[in-house]
Design a protein around this motif. Structure first.
Motif, mmCIF file in Angstrom:
data_model
loop_
_atom_site.group_PDB
_atom_site.id
_atom_site.type_symbol
_atom_site.label_atom_id
_atom_site.label_comp_id
_atom_site.label_asym_id
_atom_site.label_seq_id
_atom_site.Cartn_x
_atom_site.Cartn_y
_atom_site.Cartn_z
ATOM 1 N N ARG A 154 83.782 52.228 36.666
ATOM 2 C CA ARG A 154 83.645 53.280 35.440
ATOM 3 C C ARG A 154 84.779 53.903 35.072
ATOM 4 O O ARG A 154 85.698 53.563 36.217
ATOM 5 N N SER A 157 79.687 47.811 38.717
ATOM 6 C CA SER A 157 79.484 49.021 38.990
ATOM 7 C C SER A 157 80.923 50.096 38.053
ATOM 8 O O SER A 157 80.879 50.763 38.750
ATOM 9 N N GLU A 194 76.777 57.907 51.261
ATOM 10 C CA GLU A 194 75.751 59.170 51.097
ATOM 11 C C GLU A 194 74.591 58.523 51.849
ATOM 12 O O GLU A 194 73.381 57.775 50.387
ATOM 13 N N SER A 207 86.861 53.125 38.918
ATOM 14 C CA SER A 207 86.508 53.581 39.714
ATOM 15 C C SER A 207 85.065 51.916 40.288
ATOM 16 O O SER A 207 84.389 52.230 39.159
ATOM 17 N N GLN A 252 82.111 53.568 42.486
ATOM 18 C CA GLN A 252 81.037 54.555 43.247
ATOM 19 C C GLN A 252 81.562 55.663 43.070
ATOM 20 O O GLN A 252 82.335 56.402 42.762
ATOM 21 N N SER A 253 80.965 57.048 43.245
ATOM 22 C CA SER A 253 80.509 57.983 42.560
ATOM 23 C C SER A 253 81.365 58.946 42.951
ATOM 24 O O SER A 253 82.011 60.087 42.439
ATOM 25 N N ASP A 274 84.799 58.184 41.467
ATOM 26 C CA ASP A 274 84.690 58.512 39.423
ATOM 27 C C ASP A 274 84.802 60.320 39.790
ATOM 28 O O ASP A 274 84.983 59.977 39.000
ATOM 29 N N ARG A 275 83.882 60.939 40.550
ATOM 30 C CA ARG A 275 84.224 62.462 40.557
ATOM 31 C C ARG A 275 85.875 62.686 40.826
ATOM 32 O O ARG A 275 86.300 64.276 40.484
ATOM 33 N N LYS A 305 87.609 61.545 37.395
ATOM 34 C CA LYS A 305 86.864 62.429 36.268
ATOM 35 C C LYS A 305 87.207 64.021 36.240
ATOM 36 O O LYS A 305 87.938 64.859 35.501
#
Length: 322
Positions: free
Chosen positions: A309, A307, A163, A248, A250-251, A254-255, A258
């Protein structure tokens, strides 16, 4: 080289075990620790549940060696398997009663051992060879990727996996630099990234090379592709009333988590079907409201938890995940 387990504090270990307990607390239960690392979560589970058997998976041979040494006192209830965790279905079929297991734990991302051993090349804070392979016995290194990938591919990797908004600028600089001499050291890469990020952008957000190192590590190890394959296989490997917990960091990870858990927790019936059939019913029940995070005490005790999740679900019926 092995790493002392004393330096490794597993992230949110007791919370993960609280979520798993209804599934793994009974005699005969098997838990797969899909990301064994230094064995911190596995040790906590083996100590808390005296009848539990744990199968630990890791692609890193050094992790297998270190965790096996750490868990030697539990040799009758622990087995380590050198594998990538998208092989979890076959591993559950071999080690779980009836081919299924009662619990699965993922603690994603790079392990403490890999970060702490400078020679592995994962850390932007320590100069080392640009390796970044989780299994150093196979595959191309980060240095190989930087030497061989076209500029467009480097740009995609940095932007998608890191990113990194300055991906075009960094990718161009990498191609220019390798025309003179291929990058081989992490310190060289840090300096190149720093030189190609505007001065104003360097003032905040920590080391400016952080996103580039994350992106290269993910690409070298195909982490997201492996995770995409592993989660449906893991859900399918759970017995009914079995539970899966995923941490997780980092995003992007996690995405994926999810999406996989949410897909299993909703009906697959078409909108125009008047009476949903049993096979359309959800196969999972979500156990967390969104993603849980570490509280302030945990973050102070273990900075690596900042960080994290956490998401979890329970298998509530037979049927393949969607």
């Amino acid at each position: 080289m092995t790493t002392s387990p004393d330096r490794h504090i597993p992230v949110l270990a007791q919370r993960c075990l609280d979520l798993l307990e209804p599934a793994v607390g009974d005699p005969g239960a098997v838990l797969i620790d899909a990301t064994l690392g230094l064995g911190g979560h596995a040790e906590a589970a083996l100590r808390r549940f005296p009848h539990l058997r744990v199968v630990g998976i890791d692609r890193d041979p050094e992790a297998i060696t270190s965790a096996s040494e750490r868990l030697a006192d539990f040799a009758d209830r622990f087995i380590a398997v050198h594998a990538v965790y998208d092989e979890i279905g076959a591993i559950a079929a071999e080690h779980g009663p009836g081919g299924r297991v009662r619990g699965i734990l993922f603690d994603l991302g790079v392990s403490s051992m890999q970060l702490d051993e400078a020679e592995r090349g994962f850390s932007y804070a320590k100069d080392a060879p640009l390796d970044m392979r989780m299994d150093q016995s196979t595959g191309r290194t980060a240095a190989d990727l930087l030497a061989e990938a076209p500029e467009a591919e480097l740009r995609r990797i940095l932007f998608t996996y890191g990113e990194e908004k300055f991906a075009p600028r960094i990718a161009r600089a990498l191609v220019r630099a390798r025309a003179e001499q291929p990058l081989s050291r992490s310190g060289e890469l840090v300096e190149l990234v720093r030189a190609n990020i505007p001065h104003a952008a360097r003032r905040t957000g920590g080391n400016p090379a952080k996103r580039t190192f994350q992106a290269l590590r993910i690409a070298v190890n195909a982490e997201l592709e492996v995770l995409e394959r592993a989660l449906p296989a893991a859900i399918d490997a759970l017995a009914v009333r079995g539970r899966i917990v995923v941490e997780s960091y980092q995003s992007l990870e996690d995405r994926i988590v999810k999406r996989a858990l949410a897909a299993g927790a909703r009906s697959s019936a078409p909108d125009d079907l008047p009476v949903p059939l049993p096979e359309h019913a959800p196969s999972l029940r979500l156990l967390t409201r969104g993603a849980e995070q570490a509280d302030e005490d945990e973050r102070e005790r273990n900075p690596r938890s900042a960080s994290v999740r956490v998401r979890a679900a329970e298998r509530i019926r037979e049927g393949s995940p969607r």
